[in-house]
Design a protein around this motif. Sequence first.
Motif, PDB file in Angstrom:
ATOM      1  N   PHE A   1      -9.820  66.029  91.728  1.00 16.58           N
ATOM      2  CA  PHE A   1      -9.682  65.025  90.684  1.00 16.58           C
ATOM      3  C   PHE A   1      -8.229  64.583  90.518  1.00 16.58           C
ATOM      4  N   LEU A   2      -7.300  65.542  90.465  1.00 14.99           N
ATOM      5  CA  LEU A   2      -5.884  65.199  90.320  1.00 14.99           C
ATOM      6  C   LEU A   2      -5.356  64.444  91.537  1.00 14.99           C
ATOM      7  N   THR A   3      -5.786  64.840  92.711  1.00 11.95           N
ATOM      8  CA  THR A   3      -5.388  64.131  93.924  1.00 11.95           C
ATOM      9  C   THR A   3      -5.856  62.686  93.873  1.00 11.95           C
ATOM     10  N   LEU A   4      -7.074  62.474  93.477  1.00 10.97           N
ATOM     11  CA  LEU A   4      -7.612  61.132  93.353  1.00 10.97           C
ATOM     12  C   LEU A   4      -6.856  60.333  92.294  1.00 10.97           C
ATOM     13  N   MET A   5      -6.594  60.919  91.152  1.00 14.00           N
ATOM     14  CA  MET A   5      -5.900  60.221  90.071  1.00 14.00           C
ATOM     15  C   MET A   5      -4.473  59.845  90.468  1.00 14.00           C
ATOM     16  N   PHE A   6      -3.746  60.791  91.075  1.00 13.06           N
ATOM     17  CA  PHE A   6      -2.382  60.487  91.506  1.00 13.06           C
ATOM     18  C   PHE A   6      -2.359  59.438  92.608  1.00 13.06           C
ATOM     19  N   SER A   7      -3.332  59.468  93.487  1.00 11.93           N
ATOM     20  CA  SER A   7      -3.417  58.462  94.552  1.00 11.93           C
ATOM     21  C   SER A   7      -3.672  57.073  93.971  1.00 11.93           C
ATOM     22  N   ILE A   8      -4.570  56.984  93.020  1.00 15.07           N
ATOM     23  CA  ILE A   8      -4.854  55.704  92.371  1.00 15.07           C
ATOM     24  C   ILE A   8      -3.611  55.185  91.656  1.00 15.07           C
ATOM     25  N   PHE A   9      -2.922  56.057  90.953  1.00 15.19           N
ATOM     26  CA  PHE A   9      -1.692  55.655  90.265  1.00 15.19           C
ATOM     27  C   PHE A   9      -0.641  55.184  91.264  1.00 15.19           C
ATOM     28  N   GLU A  10      -0.458  55.912  92.353  1.00 13.02           N
ATOM     29  CA  GLU A  10       0.556  55.559  93.358  1.00 13.02           C
ATOM     30  C   GLU A  10       0.271  54.194  93.977  1.00 13.02           C
ATOM     31  N   VAL A  11      -0.961  53.961  94.362  1.00 12.96           N
ATOM     32  CA  VAL A  11      -1.320  52.679  94.968  1.00 12.96           C
ATOM     33  C   VAL A  11      -1.169  51.542  93.952  1.00 12.96           C
ATOM     34  N   GLY A  12      -1.595  51.767  92.730  1.00 15.70           N
ATOM     35  CA  GLY A  12      -1.450  50.749  91.693  1.00 15.70           C
ATOM     36  C   GLY A  12       0.008  50.420  91.421  1.00 15.70           C
ATOM     37  N   TRP A  13       0.844  51.433  91.333  1.00 10.43           N
ATOM     38  CA  TRP A  13       2.265  51.211  91.088  1.00 10.43           C
ATOM     39  C   TRP A  13       2.902  50.482  92.273  1.00 10.43           C
ATOM     40  N   PHE A  14       2.515  50.854  93.490  1.00  9.83           N
ATOM     41  CA  PHE A  14       3.023  50.191  94.688  1.00  9.83           C
ATOM     42  C   PHE A  14       2.711  48.695  94.648  1.00  9.83           C
ATOM     43  N   TYR A  15       1.487  48.331  94.329  1.00  9.93           N
ATOM     44  CA  TYR A  15       1.115  46.920  94.268  1.00  9.93           C
ATOM     45  C   TYR A  15       1.832  46.192  93.129  1.00  9.93           C
ATOM     46  N   PHE A  16       2.093  46.887  92.040  1.00 13.24           N
ATOM     47  CA  PHE A  16       2.864  46.293  90.949  1.00 13.24           C
ATOM     48  C   PHE A  16       4.291  45.988  91.410  1.00 13.24           C
ATOM     49  N   VAL A  17       4.941  46.953  92.054  1.00 11.41           N
ATOM     50  CA  VAL A  17       6.304  46.747  92.548  1.00 11.41           C
ATOM     51  C   VAL A  17       6.318  45.617  93.569  1.00 11.41           C
ATOM     52  N   ASN A  18       5.349  45.590  94.467  1.00 14.15           N
ATOM     53  CA  ASN A  18       5.263  44.547  95.483  1.00 14.15           C
ATOM     54  C   ASN A  18       5.115  43.164  94.835  1.00 14.15           C
ATOM     55  N   SER A  19       4.314  43.075  93.791  1.00 14.68           N
ATOM     56  CA  SER A  19       4.152  41.782  93.111  1.00 14.68           C
ATOM     57  C   SER A  19       5.437  41.376  92.390  1.00 14.68           C
ATOM     58  N   GLN A  20       6.200  42.341  91.901  1.00 15.01           N
ATOM     59  CA  GLN A  20       7.477  42.029  91.250  1.00 15.01           C
ATOM     60  C   GLN A  20       8.496  41.515  92.270  1.00 15.01           C
ATOM     61  N   VAL A  21       8.491  42.067  93.474  1.00 14.47           N
ATOM     62  CA  VAL A  21       9.379  41.568  94.532  1.00 14.47           C
ATOM     63  C   VAL A  21       9.006  40.131  94.880  1.00 14.47           C
ATOM     64  N   ASP A  22       7.714  39.856  95.000  1.00 13.43           N
ATOM     65  CA  ASP A  22       7.257  38.494  95.284  1.00 13.43           C
ATOM     66  C   ASP A  22       7.659  37.525  94.165  1.00 13.43           C
ATOM     67  N   ALA A  23       7.490  37.949  92.922  1.00 17.64           N
ATOM     68  CA  ALA A  23       7.847  37.090  91.787  1.00 17.64           C
ATOM     69  C   ALA A  23       9.356  36.840  91.739  1.00 17.64           C
TER      70      ALA A  23
ATOM     71  N   THR B   1       8.796  56.106  96.667  1.00 16.95           N
ATOM     72  CA  THR B   1       7.449  56.451  96.243  1.00 16.95           C
ATOM     73  C   THR B   1       7.493  57.376  95.033  1.00 16.95           C
ATOM     74  N   VAL B   2       6.507  57.215  94.172  1.00 15.47           N
ATOM     75  CA  VAL B   2       6.462  57.973  92.932  1.00 15.47           C
ATOM     76  C   VAL B   2       5.991  59.400  93.178  1.00 15.47           C
ATOM     77  N   ASN B   3       4.994  59.554  94.005  1.00 13.37           N
ATOM     78  CA  ASN B   3       4.355  60.842  94.176  1.00 13.37           C
ATOM     79  C   ASN B   3       4.085  61.129  95.652  1.00 13.37           C
ATOM     80  N   PRO B   4       5.102  61.485  96.427  1.00 12.07           N
ATOM     81  CA  PRO B   4       4.863  61.708  97.846  1.00 12.07           C
ATOM     82  C   PRO B   4       4.203  63.054  98.167  1.00 12.07           C
ATOM     83  N   ALA B   5       4.091  63.951  97.195  1.00 12.62           N
ATOM     84  CA  ALA B   5       3.588  65.287  97.500  1.00 12.62           C
ATOM     85  C   ALA B   5       2.080  65.439  97.312  1.00 12.62           C
ATOM     86  N   LEU B   6       1.517  64.766  96.317  1.00 14.34           N
ATOM     87  CA  LEU B   6       0.104  64.955  96.012  1.00 14.34           C
ATOM     88  C   LEU B   6      -0.611  63.610  96.092  1.00 14.34           C
TER      89      LEU B   6
END
Length: 165
Positions: free
Chosen positions: A11-33, A129-134
């Motif tokens: 569960f924690l692995t899944l949650m951290f992965s979802i957060f990491e991918v979401g944050w990555f796409y947020f940062v990417n959209s900020q670079v585009d903007a 990256t926010v969470n490279p370990a988990l």
Amino acid sequence: AVEFALVIPAFLTLMFSIFEVGWFYFVNSQVDAATLRAARFIRTGQVQQMQFDRDEFFNAVCPSLQIFGNCSERMTVEVETFANFAELAADASTPVCRDDLPQFIDAIPYQPGVDNDIVRLRICLIYKTVNPALGINISDSSSGTRRLYGTDLFRNEPYSRNSGS
């Protein structure tokens, strides 16, 4: 307790992965903007009329991305003009980022051009990256970073004819 101990790591692995991918796409959209805002600043002639040099333009772009770290350590901004679209299409160079060799960073072009010039603006942000370990590790280097690029191609507007109005 045993069931919880078996389920919680997945569960924690899944949650951290979802957060990491979401944050990555947020940062990417900020670079585009930030790229689009900076391109409009050049395209409309504001940079040229205010006679911004490379550092002033860099400092104008930085506030949009400084939330992700120190701009002078993580961001590069390239502005280059081309004589025609064929020349632009023939240029297959990759953007220069802060983790490149110093001679490449020092040679980053800054040519905002004038009326009707063809301009390419490229921003590179070194994303830590926010969470490279988990969970998912989306870095593309051993240091846990990834290069995010923003690019805009445009022709400058005829701003000098309107400056007398």
